[in-house]
Scaffold this motif. Structure first.
Motif, PDB file in Angstrom:
ATOM      1  N   ARG A  17       0.823  -1.207   0.000  1.00 15.03           N
ATOM      2  CA  ARG A  17       0.000   0.000   0.000  1.00 15.03           C
ATOM      3  C   ARG A  17       0.859   1.261   0.000  1.00 15.03           C
ATOM      4  O   ARG A  17       0.494   2.263  -0.628  1.00 15.03           O
TER       5      ARG A  17
ATOM      6  N   THR B  32      -3.412   2.613   4.844  1.00 10.05           N
ATOM      7  CA  THR B  32      -4.462   3.257   4.058  1.00 10.05           C
ATOM      8  C   THR B  32      -4.394   4.768   4.160  1.00 10.05           C
ATOM      9  O   THR B  32      -5.081   5.471   3.408  1.00 10.05           O
TER      10      THR B  32
ATOM     11  N   GLU C 198      -9.182  -6.599  -2.238  1.00 14.49           N
ATOM     12  CA  GLU C 198      -8.991  -5.145  -2.273  1.00 14.49           C
ATOM     13  C   GLU C 198      -8.230  -4.702  -3.522  1.00 14.49           C
ATOM     14  O   GLU C 198      -7.273  -5.346  -3.946  1.00 14.49           O
TER      15      GLU C 198
ATOM     16  N   ASP D  37      -6.081  -1.602  -4.078  1.00 16.66           N
ATOM     17  CA  ASP D  37      -5.539  -0.498  -3.297  1.00 16.66           C
ATOM     18  C   ASP D  37      -5.333   0.770  -4.113  1.00 16.66           C
ATOM     19  O   ASP D  37      -4.938   1.799  -3.568  1.00 16.66           O
TER      20      ASP D  37
ATOM     21  N   SER E 164     -11.401   3.883  -0.404  1.00 20.13           N
ATOM     22  CA  SER E 164     -12.292   3.145   0.485  1.00 20.13           C
ATOM     23  C   SER E 164     -12.848   4.105   1.521  1.00 20.13           C
ATOM     24  O   SER E 164     -12.166   5.004   2.002  1.00 20.13           O
TER      25      SER E 164
ATOM     26  N   GLN F 115     -10.059   6.925   2.128  1.00 16.14           N
ATOM     27  CA  GLN F 115      -8.672   6.515   2.268  1.00 16.14           C
ATOM     28  C   GLN F 115      -8.258   5.748   1.022  1.00 16.14           C
ATOM     29  O   GLN F 115      -9.094   5.227   0.297  1.00 16.14           O
ATOM     30  N   LYS F 116      -6.960   5.710   0.775  1.00 17.85           N
ATOM     31  CA  LYS F 116      -6.370   5.018  -0.376  1.00 17.85           C
ATOM     32  C   LYS F 116      -6.698   5.744  -1.682  1.00 17.85           C
ATOM     33  O   LYS F 116      -7.584   6.588  -1.750  1.00 17.85           O
TER      34      LYS F 116
END
Length: 506
Positions: free
Chosen positions: A116, A184, A470, A472, A476, A487-488
């Motif tokens: 991530r 995240t 997920e 990434d 989210s 986030q992300k």
């Protein structure tokens, strides 16, 4: 640090403030949830003054850090990640000891953290994007007859819209899956030009602290700080007006507290407050070995404690019995025990409270006549350890208003609900208090996509669920009471930025 269960050496982690590791007058013990009488290590109890100095350090470091180009910050983060590889095995075993994960799960969490961070670094260039609004001819008559004086008419201006770093950001972590959750928001905050103070959960802080201390060695002093201790001790990291955003993952009750605190200083917040995540299996779902395993992992990974895991399962009545038997066979061979044991497939829950709540939900369902199937084996030695173990369980066809259906459990207990009309399921999901994640399962991807498009949850997966599904690169977040903010992805990067408009005469 030795790697065997019998000769484990206790770990002691200090605070990270302005590039230096500091000790403390007091230390709190961190216990092994698989053997709660065993101390894994000790973490420093910060004083409020130390927490304030962490904010000081972040605020001071921000001036130079934010002045660097986004790609420079991203490259420093990538260099720091490379330094983590040599310690991965030791940190993985430490994570098993303090969090109750299996070795495989711990290794996955460390990998998710790294990947991530790499993904976030790869989109640093998005921060350079400038949106330009050019002068446009005036449409229609002016809305009023008064002269505009010396001001500029709307058709005589142009604007440029860009983003700027926020400042210091505080990130507050949950006890489970903490490094994956941290990733995240932490890399996005750093790449966007912010400095960070991380406050790990007192339940399992050691691996987080150890990881961030290593990461910070490649970053300028003060860019990354870590403070552990009681809520009162770390209070300055959320109450100081120089903190420009608070990122919190945890319970809705704690999230409301964060909102009240943030209101005093009008601080931005990002909240991830969990959800009662449904999986909806359509009547044409392929219940082959791969699909059944994906469902089981989505629901029972890290003993069912993932915020984004499956919490309830709806299946068309025509496939209900087939699914129950397939999942039962999938869960039958679980071996519940200490995560360092090579045969263990499911570890303990992180604490007695969550174990007791999950067990209580299944007991309540059993008391009203529901069939509850429990699976797997807990060895005699494991049972005697006093660990927070719970066998995975399926609760079959409970009433829709039963606690196991309406409450989001944090444990390996999954209700399975047969349905006849998918429209009613969609309506019920959309009326829930929470709306974090959902999943739809079908051999017809177009049909699954049509159902997914109607679900009001932050993320909907098709033929997958949880961390292994997920993307990434995508944002989210949660609908309704599942949280605030994203986030992300690029959206997560922009959440860590402020929008700045510059307007010129045309």
């Amino acid at each position: 640090m030795t790697q065997t269960m019998g000769s484990w050496q206790e770990t002691r982690t200090g605070l990270l403030i302005d590039g230096e590791i500091e000790g403390a007058d007091e230390w709190f013990p961190v216990f092994d949830p698989a053997a709660p009488h065993q101390v894994v290590g000790y973490a420093a109890v910060a004083t409020p003054e130390q927490a304030r100095r962490a904010v000081d350090a972040a605020d001071t470091a921000w001036t130079r850090w934010s002045a660097q180009e986004p790609e420079q910050r991203a490259e420093l983060l990538l260099e720091a990640l490379r330094d983590l590889h040599d310690s991965a095995e030791a940190r993985s075993d430490l994570l098993v000891r303090e969090s109750g994960l299996t070795r495989t799960e711990a290794q996955l969490e460390l990998s998710v953290f790294e990947q991530r961070c790499i993904t976030a670094a790869g989109i640093a260039g998005e921060l350079r994007q400038v949106r330009r609004l050019l002068p446009q001819p005036r449409q229609g008559e002016a809305p009023f007859n008064a002269p505009l004086g010396e001001g500029l008419a709307p058709d005589q201006v142009r604007s440029e819209i860009s983003v700027m770093p926020l400042g210091a950001v505080t990130i507050i972590l949950p006890p489970t899956w903490a490094l994956a959750v941290l990733a995240t928001s932490l890399p996005h905050a750093l790449v966007a030009g912010n400095t960070v103070i991380v406050t790990p959960s007192p339940t399992a802080p050691l691996t987080v602290v150890r990881t961030l201390q290593l990461l910070a060695e490649r970053l300028p002093a003060g860019v990354l700080n870590v403070v552990t201790g009681s809520d009162e001790a770390v209070s300055p990291t959320i109450r100081d007006p120089r903190v420009r955003r608070i990122v919190f993952t945890g319970s809705p009750e704690a999230g409301r507290t964060i909102l009240r605190v943030a209101a005093d200083t009008i601080t931005r917040v990002t909240l991830q407050l969990g959800g009662n995540n449904p999986a909806i299996l359509l009547d044409d779902v392929a219940l082959d070995a791969v699909t059944v395993e994906r469902i089981a992992v989505g629901a029972f990974m890290i003993a069912g404690q993932l915020h984004r895991g499956v919490k309830r399962l709806y299946v068309h009545r025509s496939r209900y019995q087939e699914l129950v038997e397939a999942l039962s066979a999938q869960l039958a061979n679980h071996r519940i025990g200490h995560g360092l044991h090579p045969d263990t497939t499911m570890g303990p829950l992180i604490n007695a409270r969550d174990r007791d709540h999950a067990r209580d939900l299944s007991d309540r369902a059993r008391a009203i006549g529901c069939e509850v199937r429990e699976f797997g084996e807990i060895g005699e030695e494991t049972q005697q350890s006093g660990g927070y173990f719970l066998r995975p369980a399926l609760v079959l066809d409970p009433p829709l208003d039963e606690s196991i259906v309406v409450e989001a459990q944090s444990g390996p207990v999954l209700p399975i609900l047969p349905y006849d009309d998918v429209d009613r399921v969609v309506a019920a999901v959309n009326q829930d208090r929470a709306g974090l994640c959902s999943s739809v399962w079908s051999t017809d991807l177009d049909r699954a996509g049509e159902v997914a498009a109607r679900l009001r949850t932050g993320t909907t997966w098709i033929n997958g669920a949880g961390v292994l599904a997920e993307d990434d690169r995508a944002p989210s977040g949660g609908f309704r009471q599942s949280g605030i903010g994203l986030q992300k992805g690029i959206e997560g990067l922009m959440e860590m930025s402020e929008t700045h408009t510059v307007t010129y005469p045309g």
